[in-house]
Design an enzyme around this catalytic site. Structure first.
Site, PDB file in Angstrom:
ATOM      1  N   LYS A 183       0.839  -1.229   0.000  1.00 13.53           N
ATOM      2  CA  LYS A 183       0.000   0.000   0.000  1.00 13.53           C
ATOM      3  C   LYS A 183       0.861   1.262   0.000  1.00 13.53           C
ATOM      4  O   LYS A 183       0.421   2.308  -0.452  1.00 13.53           O
ATOM      5  CB  LYS A 183      -0.900   0.006   1.215  1.00 13.53           C
ATOM      6  CG  LYS A 183      -0.127   0.012   2.521  1.00 13.53           C
ATOM      7  CD  LYS A 183      -1.036   0.102   3.743  1.00 13.53           C
ATOM      8  CE  LYS A 183      -1.786  -1.181   3.990  1.00 13.53           C
ATOM      9  NZ  LYS A 183      -0.870  -2.286   4.453  1.00 13.53           N
ATOM     10  N   HIS A 205       0.812  -3.469  14.967  1.00 15.33           N
ATOM     11  CA  HIS A 205       1.409  -2.365  14.209  1.00 15.33           C
ATOM     12  C   HIS A 205       1.397  -1.162  15.146  1.00 15.33           C
ATOM     13  O   HIS A 205       0.319  -0.670  15.499  1.00 15.33           O
ATOM     14  CB  HIS A 205       0.620  -2.058  12.941  1.00 15.33           C
ATOM     15  CG  HIS A 205       1.327  -1.103  12.004  1.00 15.33           C
ATOM     16  ND1 HIS A 205       1.909   0.084  12.403  1.00 15.33           N
ATOM     17  CD2 HIS A 205       1.556  -1.193  10.683  1.00 15.33           C
ATOM     18  CE1 HIS A 205       2.456   0.690  11.375  1.00 15.33           C
ATOM     19  NE2 HIS A 205       2.261  -0.058  10.313  1.00 15.33           N
ATOM     20  N   SER A 260       2.487   4.127  12.057  1.00 15.33           N
ATOM     21  CA  SER A 260       3.382   4.372  10.932  1.00 15.33           C
ATOM     22  C   SER A 260       4.323   5.533  11.249  1.00 15.33           C
ATOM     23  O   SER A 260       3.886   6.558  11.762  1.00 15.33           O
ATOM     24  CB  SER A 260       2.557   4.705   9.692  1.00 15.33           C
ATOM     25  OG  SER A 260       3.371   4.674   8.550  1.00 15.33           O
ATOM     26  N   GLY A 295       6.067   0.597  10.721  1.00  8.03           N
ATOM     27  CA  GLY A 295       6.437   1.683  11.629  1.00  8.03           C
ATOM     28  C   GLY A 295       7.875   2.120  11.531  1.00  8.03           C
ATOM     29  O   GLY A 295       8.310   3.030  12.220  1.00  8.03           O
ATOM     30  N   GLU A 316       6.284  -5.826   8.573  1.00  4.91           N
ATOM     31  CA  GLU A 316       5.584  -5.289   7.399  1.00  4.91           C
ATOM     32  C   GLU A 316       6.081  -3.870   7.098  1.00  4.91           C
ATOM     33  O   GLU A 316       5.314  -2.906   7.110  1.00  4.91           O
ATOM     34  CB  GLU A 316       4.081  -5.286   7.659  1.00  4.91           C
ATOM     35  CG  GLU A 316       3.495  -6.645   7.985  1.00  4.91           C
ATOM     36  CD  GLU A 316       2.089  -6.578   8.561  1.00  4.91           C
ATOM     37  OE1 GLU A 316       1.550  -5.463   8.701  1.00  4.91           O
ATOM     38  OE2 GLU A 316       1.520  -7.633   8.883  1.00  4.91           O
ATOM     39  N   GLY A 331       6.956  -0.534   5.232  1.00  4.61           N
ATOM     40  CA  GLY A 331       6.471   0.120   4.019  1.00  4.61           C
ATOM     41  C   GLY A 331       7.408   1.258   3.677  1.00  4.61           C
ATOM     42  O   GLY A 331       8.340   1.120   2.883  1.00  4.61           O
ATOM     43  N   ARG A 332       7.190   2.399   4.395  1.00  4.42           N
ATOM     44  CA  ARG A 332       7.985   3.603   4.074  1.00  4.42           C
ATOM     45  C   ARG A 332       9.493   3.361   4.214  1.00  4.42           C
ATOM     46  O   ARG A 332      10.287   3.984   3.487  1.00  4.42           O
ATOM     47  CB  ARG A 332       7.527   4.799   4.906  1.00  4.42           C
ATOM     48  CG  ARG A 332       7.778   4.706   6.375  1.00  4.42           C
ATOM     49  CD  ARG A 332       7.406   6.032   7.078  1.00  4.42           C
ATOM     50  NE  ARG A 332       5.985   6.118   7.391  1.00  4.42           N
ATOM     51  CZ  ARG A 332       5.147   7.028   6.872  1.00  4.42           C
ATOM     52  NH1 ARG A 332       5.605   7.919   6.010  1.00  4.42           N
ATOM     53  NH2 ARG A 332       3.877   7.056   7.187  1.00  4.42           N
ATOM     54  N   TYR A 334      -2.898  13.223   4.101  1.00  3.49           N
ATOM     55  CA  TYR A 334      -3.219  11.868   4.585  1.00  3.49           C
ATOM     56  C   TYR A 334      -2.122  11.238   5.417  1.00  3.49           C
ATOM     57  O   TYR A 334      -2.399  10.410   6.289  1.00  3.49           O
ATOM     58  CB  TYR A 334      -3.493  10.936   3.397  1.00  3.49           C
ATOM     59  CG  TYR A 334      -4.605  11.370   2.486  1.00  3.49           C
ATOM     60  CD1 TYR A 334      -4.464  11.318   1.107  1.00  3.49           C
ATOM     61  CD2 TYR A 334      -5.808  11.840   3.007  1.00  3.49           C
ATOM     62  CE1 TYR A 334      -5.499  11.718   0.268  1.00  3.49           C
ATOM     63  CE2 TYR A 334      -6.843  12.236   2.182  1.00  3.49           C
ATOM     64  CZ  TYR A 334      -6.681  12.173   0.807  1.00  3.49           C
ATOM     65  OH  TYR A 334      -7.699  12.571  -0.021  1.00  3.49           O
ATOM     66  N   ASP A 335      -0.873  11.602   5.129  1.00  5.64           N
ATOM     67  CA  ASP A 335       0.239  10.962   5.827  1.00  5.64           C
ATOM     68  C   ASP A 335       0.900  11.906   6.827  1.00  5.64           C
ATOM     69  O   ASP A 335       1.942  11.568   7.384  1.00  5.64           O
ATOM     70  CB  ASP A 335       1.282  10.478   4.790  1.00  5.64           C
ATOM     71  CG  ASP A 335       2.241   9.446   5.380  1.00  5.64           C
ATOM     72  OD1 ASP A 335       1.805   8.620   6.209  1.00  5.64           O
ATOM     73  OD2 ASP A 335       3.434   9.478   5.026  1.00  5.64           O
ATOM     74  N   ASP A 362      -7.846  24.986  -6.153  1.00  4.00           N
ATOM     75  CA  ASP A 362      -8.350  24.846  -4.786  1.00  4.00           C
ATOM     76  C   ASP A 362      -7.424  25.553  -3.796  1.00  4.00           C
ATOM     77  O   ASP A 362      -6.217  25.286  -3.771  1.00  4.00           O
ATOM     78  CB  ASP A 362      -8.431  23.346  -4.432  1.00  4.00           C
ATOM     79  CG  ASP A 362      -9.149  23.114  -3.111  1.00  4.00           C
ATOM     80  OD1 ASP A 362      -9.620  21.990  -2.879  1.00  4.00           O
ATOM     81  OD2 ASP A 362      -9.256  24.077  -2.322  1.00  4.00           O
ATOM     82  N   TYR A 380       3.546   6.602   0.307  1.00  2.00           N
ATOM     83  CA  TYR A 380       2.169   7.129   0.414  1.00  2.00           C
ATOM     84  C   TYR A 380       2.011   8.428  -0.377  1.00  2.00           C
ATOM     85  O   TYR A 380       1.402   9.383   0.084  1.00  2.00           O
ATOM     86  CB  TYR A 380       1.802   7.332   1.893  1.00  2.00           C
ATOM     87  CG  TYR A 380       2.018   6.092   2.722  1.00  2.00           C
ATOM     88  CD1 TYR A 380       3.047   6.019   3.662  1.00  2.00           C
ATOM     89  CD2 TYR A 380       1.234   4.947   2.538  1.00  2.00           C
ATOM     90  CE1 TYR A 380       3.282   4.861   4.400  1.00  2.00           C
ATOM     91  CE2 TYR A 380       1.463   3.790   3.281  1.00  2.00           C
ATOM     92  CZ  TYR A 380       2.483   3.767   4.204  1.00  2.00           C
ATOM     93  OH  TYR A 380       2.724   2.613   4.928  1.00  2.00           O
TER      94      TYR A 380
HETATM   95  O1  ORX Z   1      -2.710   2.561   5.255  1.00  2.00           O
HETATM   96  C1  ORX Z   1      -2.188   3.182   6.186  1.00  2.00           C
HETATM   97  O2  ORX Z   1      -2.810   3.888   6.946  1.00  2.00           O
HETATM   98  C2  ORX Z   1      -0.739   2.967   6.408  1.00  2.00           C
HETATM   99  N1  ORX Z   1      -0.636   1.620   6.918  1.00  2.00           N
HETATM  100  C3  ORX Z   1       0.651   1.141   7.005  1.00  2.00           C
HETATM  101  C4  ORX Z   1       0.790  -0.348   7.258  1.00  2.00           C
HETATM  102  C5  ORX Z   1       2.048  -0.937   7.118  1.00  2.00           C
HETATM  103  C6  ORX Z   1       2.204  -2.281   7.385  1.00  2.00           C
HETATM  104  N2  ORX Z   1       1.153  -3.059   7.744  1.00  2.00           N
HETATM  105  C7  ORX Z   1      -0.078  -2.542   7.870  1.00  2.00           C
HETATM  106  C8  ORX Z   1      -0.296  -1.152   7.634  1.00  2.00           C
HETATM  107  O3  ORX Z   1      -1.541  -0.631   7.749  1.00  2.00           O
HETATM  108  C9  ORX Z   1      -1.205  -3.434   8.269  1.00  2.00           C
HETATM  109  C10 ORX Z   1       3.267  -0.139   6.720  1.00  2.00           C
HETATM  110  O4  ORX Z   1       3.557   0.791   7.733  1.00  2.00           O
HETATM  111  P1  ORX Z   1       4.900   1.636   7.569  1.00  2.00           P
HETATM  112  O5  ORX Z   1       4.867   2.287   6.187  1.00  2.00           O
HETATM  113  O6  ORX Z   1       4.862   2.663   8.661  1.00  2.00           O
HETATM  114  O7  ORX Z   1       6.070   0.684   7.707  1.00  2.00           O
HETATM  115  C11 ORX Z   1      -0.140   3.983   7.375  1.00  2.00           C
HETATM  116  C12 ORX Z   1       0.233   5.345   6.809  1.00  2.00           C
HETATM  117  C13 ORX Z   1      -0.560   5.852   5.719  1.00  2.00           C
HETATM  118  N3  ORX Z   1      -0.584   7.295   5.593  1.00  2.00           N
END
Ligand code: ORX
Length: 476
Positions: free
Chosen positions: A65, A194, A197, A234, A268, A270-271, A318-319, A346, A374
């Protein structure tokens, strides 16, 4: 990968180039006005190397995501990560590059029925839950699923809190849900959490891992074969952010509460993997002086650029991201109060409320670091302003590491980084007008260790990428 248009390929840079020089080359090519990204795959490789060194017991499942670029997914699959998917579409995107379903966790605790049915159909059987309702849905739609109970532990400081929406209470709800799963003859295999983030509270990982231990023991007493611990996301991903403090807490807590080698420990991120790999270049297309009516002096300047909160900078809304504009040109030292605005009509479309920048002219460029997380998955062409194109680059070491590591192939790459190649493209058969340089033959690494080794050199190259621009402090 369906090899798309030429500039969807990864440009292999020569030794004299890096992501920073490529940004300058494109911006100053005279044919570029639209905003654009440069994505440095070498940065992603370096992040993976750092993760494997600092948290060797933790298998990363990249959170799709955060940035669902097929190139990112393919590169991470080639490096050996697994994947955290939140929907059937994300599952299909990951499966489309050839990832095995067993390398996916369906880590959305509240899943539409059709998505659970789809996961069953494609063989993604590992999934999180945190409610009675989800247990009854799974019992009906996918009774052989391997369930991971998501508990709530919130970082005291995080960019985005998630505990208000997901994660059951570890002390009251969790035991009850485990007993309900037992009564439904469902299979719980692990515990997840979790902490939020962009976590800035490493000690929270100790508390969550400690709670997971207690629930592992309860699960075993209930007859479940508890085998998976999921540390969630996170982890910070911006340039210069340190994984060390979180890694220290995690490794220590794992040693204390999960010394046994047969527990599969995942996370997990992400960022962490993508934030710093992407740099966004925006062009100043308009400006407006704010005049002091009393004496006619200019109190501030409004700069309008060609990306905004309906595009990449949705991350501000959003982030909760704070962004820092850096002028591309070497400008005078006189700094002036100003604000930076997106291209739409806008009034909400503001990128920076107030900062100091040297005088900018129409056509000048503002560069934004750490724009890989994001941003693009949420960006829209609202008002008809296009989502910026991504030019993807890699250094020779990274190219040699990945070019024969499936799902990456030679065809994912083109040799050459000069602007002519980037915006005019190269003929795939290599007949384009570029200077070939000597083929360099080095055996491709075949294991994690060799990934770690191969990219020690890159980390020095990575750290040598500095912007010859003004160094700005944090703004807004
Ligand atoms: O969708 C969200 O809100 C974003 N979710 C991040 C997330 C991650 C891993 N596992 C699950 C999650 O919901 C279930 C990744 O988190 P990170 O990128 O911090 O490592 C959070 C931020 C969106 N603005």
């Amino acid at each position: 990968m369906q090899l798309g248009k030429l500039d969807e390929r990864i440009h292999v840079m020569d030794a004299s180039s890096n992501a920073c020089s490529v940004i300058k080359d494109i911006a100053e090519s005279g044919v570029q006005e639209e905003a654009f990204y440069v994505c440095d795959i070498g940065d992603i490789i370096s992040k993976h190397k750092e993760w494997k060194i600092k948290m060797p017991r933790v298998q990363p499942y990249y959170a799709v995501k955060c940035n669902d670029s097929l190139t990112v997914i393919e590169v991470l699959a080639a490096l050996g990560t697994c994947f955290d998917c939140a929907s059937k579409a994300e599952i299909d995107r990951v499966l489309s590059v050839g990832v095995d379903p067993s390398h996916i966790i369906f880590a959305n605790p509240a899943k539409p029925a059709s998505h659970i049915r789809h996961a069953a159909a494609v063989g993604v059987d590992l999934m999180t839950f945190d409610s009675d309702c989800e247990l009854y849905k799974v019992k009906t739609l996918f009774p052989t699923a391997k369930l991971v109970l998501r508990i709530r532990y919130d970082a005291a400081v995080a960019q985005c809190q998630l505990g208000n929406k997901f994660g059951c209470d570890p002390d009251s709800d969790a035991p009850r849900l485990m007993k309900l799963a037992q009564s439904l003859d469902l299979d719980i295999v692990g515990i997840s959490f979790h902490v939020g983030s962009g976590c800035d509270d490493p000690p929270v990982f100790y508390k969550a891992i400690s709670a997971a231990r207690r629930l592992f023991d309860l699960g075993s007493a209930l007859g479940f074969s508890m085998s998976l611990l999921d540390l969630g996301g996170g982890y910070p991903g911006n340039k210069g952010a340190q994984l060390d403090k979180i890694a220290e807490v995690v490794n220590s807590a794992l040693g204390e509460f999960f010394p046994e080698p047969d527990v599969h420990i995942i996370a997990e991120p992400g960022r962490y993997y993508v934030a710093s790999a992407y740099t966004l270049a925006t062009n100043v297309h308009s400006k407006r002086d704010l005049i002091n009516p009393r004496d006619g002096s200019i109190t501030s300047v409004m700069y309008y650029v060609n990306d905004g909160v309906y595009g990449s900078f949705n991350c501000i809304l959003y982030d909760h991201m704070k962004v820092t504009p850096v002028p591309l040109k070497d400008a005078g030292l006189e700094m002036r109060p100003c604000s930076v605005w997106g291209p739409t009509c806008d009034g909400l479309d503001q990128i920076v409320e107030s900062t100091l920048l040297p005088e900018l002219d129409i056509g000048d460029w503002l560069i934004f670091d750490n724009m890989g997380a994001y941003t693009l998955p949420v960006a829209s062409p609202f008002n008809g302003f296009p989502v910026p194109k991504v030019h993807t680059v890699i250094d020779v070491q990274g190219w040699l590491l990945l070019k024969d590591r499936l799902p990456m192939t030679e065809n994912h790459f083109v040799i050459g980084n000069t602007p002519a190649n980037l915006h005019l493209g190269l003929s795939i058969d290599g007949q384009g007008n570029i200077d070939e340089w000597d083929e360099v033959h080095t055996p491709v690494s075949s294991s994690d260790d060799e990934i770690v080794e191969d990219h020690t050199s890159h980390s020095t190259v990575g750290s040598s990428i500095i912007y010859p621009f003004l160094q700005m402090g944090q703004v807004n």
